[in-house]
Design a protein around this motif. Structure first.
Motif, PDB file in Angstrom:
ATOM      1  N   MET A   1      -7.547  -1.464  -0.714  1.00 43.84           N
ATOM      2  CA  MET A   1      -6.040  -1.793  -0.247  1.00 43.84           C
ATOM      3  C   MET A   1      -5.473  -3.023  -1.265  1.00 43.84           C
ATOM      4  N   VAL A   2      -4.301  -3.158  -1.161  1.00 43.84           N
ATOM      5  CA  VAL A   2      -3.667  -4.463  -1.732  1.00 43.84           C
ATOM      6  C   VAL A   2      -3.827  -5.396  -0.593  1.00 43.84           C
ATOM      7  N   VAL A   3      -4.344  -6.594  -0.809  1.00 41.06           N
ATOM      8  CA  VAL A   3      -4.297  -7.580  -0.056  1.00 41.06           C
ATOM      9  C   VAL A   3      -3.976  -8.936  -0.426  1.00 41.06           C
ATOM     10  N   ASP A   4      -2.787  -9.402   0.139  1.00 40.88           N
ATOM     11  CA  ASP A   4      -2.074 -10.601  -0.496  1.00 40.88           C
ATOM     12  C   ASP A   4      -1.866 -10.548  -1.900  1.00 40.88           C
ATOM     13  N   GLY A   5      -1.332  -9.296  -2.130  1.00 44.12           N
ATOM     14  CA  GLY A   5      -0.915  -8.920  -3.436  1.00 44.12           C
ATOM     15  C   GLY A   5      -2.041  -8.502  -4.611  1.00 44.12           C
ATOM     16  N   LYS A   6      -3.250  -8.910  -4.156  1.00 40.39           N
ATOM     17  CA  LYS A   6      -4.466  -8.086  -5.003  1.00 40.39           C
ATOM     18  C   LYS A   6      -4.917  -6.799  -4.748  1.00 40.39           C
ATOM     19  N   ALA A   7      -4.782  -5.871  -5.844  1.00 40.10           N
ATOM     20  CA  ALA A   7      -5.018  -4.664  -5.585  1.00 40.10           C
ATOM     21  C   ALA A   7      -6.654  -4.610  -5.675  1.00 40.10           C
ATOM     22  N   ASN A   8      -7.061  -3.063  -5.136  1.00 42.35           N
ATOM     23  CA  ASN A   8      -8.617  -2.868  -5.194  1.00 42.35           C
ATOM     24  C   ASN A   8      -9.654  -3.680  -4.353  1.00 42.35           C
ATOM     25  N   VAL A   9      -9.048  -4.133  -3.261  1.00 43.99           N
ATOM     26  CA  VAL A   9      -9.926  -5.173  -2.355  1.00 43.99           C
ATOM     27  C   VAL A   9     -10.580  -4.128  -1.492  1.00 43.99           C
ATOM     28  N   ARG A  10     -11.932  -4.193  -1.542  1.00 43.64           N
ATOM     29  CA  ARG A  10     -12.660  -3.539  -0.481  1.00 43.64           C
ATOM     30  C   ARG A  10     -12.566  -3.788   1.017  1.00 43.64           C
ATOM     31  N   THR A  11     -11.908  -3.257   1.675  1.00 44.98           N
ATOM     32  CA  THR A  11     -11.685  -3.769   3.018  1.00 44.98           C
ATOM     33  C   THR A  11     -12.804  -3.810   4.066  1.00 44.98           C
ATOM     34  N   CYS A  12     -13.885  -2.897   3.691  1.00 42.43           N
ATOM     35  CA  CYS A  12     -14.987  -2.808   4.588  1.00 42.43           C
ATOM     36  C   CYS A  12     -15.742  -4.116   4.525  1.00 42.43           C
ATOM     37  N   ILE A  13     -15.594  -4.972   3.329  1.00 45.91           N
ATOM     38  CA  ILE A  13     -16.617  -6.059   3.050  1.00 45.91           C
ATOM     39  C   ILE A  13     -15.746  -7.406   3.195  1.00 45.91           C
TER      40      ILE A  13
END
Length: 101
Positions: free
Chosen positions: A73-85
């Motif tokens: 997902m996009v997290v704080d403007g950064k794409a490709n963040v693996r949310t499971c970790i």
């Protein structure tokens, strides 16, 4: 709404962390600080993390250990963040990702 695991016979589960607010696609949800983003999303009924490039098909939890890209997902403007970790921090802004960037 899904429930979090509060007790486990093998794993040391610690849900005593304070509840914080994060934004997901413009909606505010509560999450335990430090828990994986994906756990917070699932406990709030959010199952889709991204859509595929070609067919725009929904993707969500698959491996749960950071090896695939289905939970990106996009997290704080950064794409490709693996949310499971990736751990939750107060005030995070999370957006459903369209494809992989």
């Amino acid at each position: 709404m899904c429930l979090r695991v509060d007790e486990h016979c093998i794993l040391d589960v610690e849900n005593k962390a304070p509840l914080v607010e994060i934004s997901v696609d413009g909606n505010t949800i509560k999450a335990h600080e430090g828990e994986p983003i994906l756990a917070a999303l699932l406990s709030n009924g959010i199952k889709v993390n991204r859509y595929t490039v070609k067919k725009h098909e929904p993707r969500g939890l698959f491996c749960g250990i950071g090896q695939c890209s289905d939970c990106s997902m996009v997290v704080d403007g950064k794409a490709n963040v693996r949310t499971c970790i990736t751990p939750v921090k107060a005030g995070m802004v999370i957006k459903t990702q369209d494809g992989l960037k």
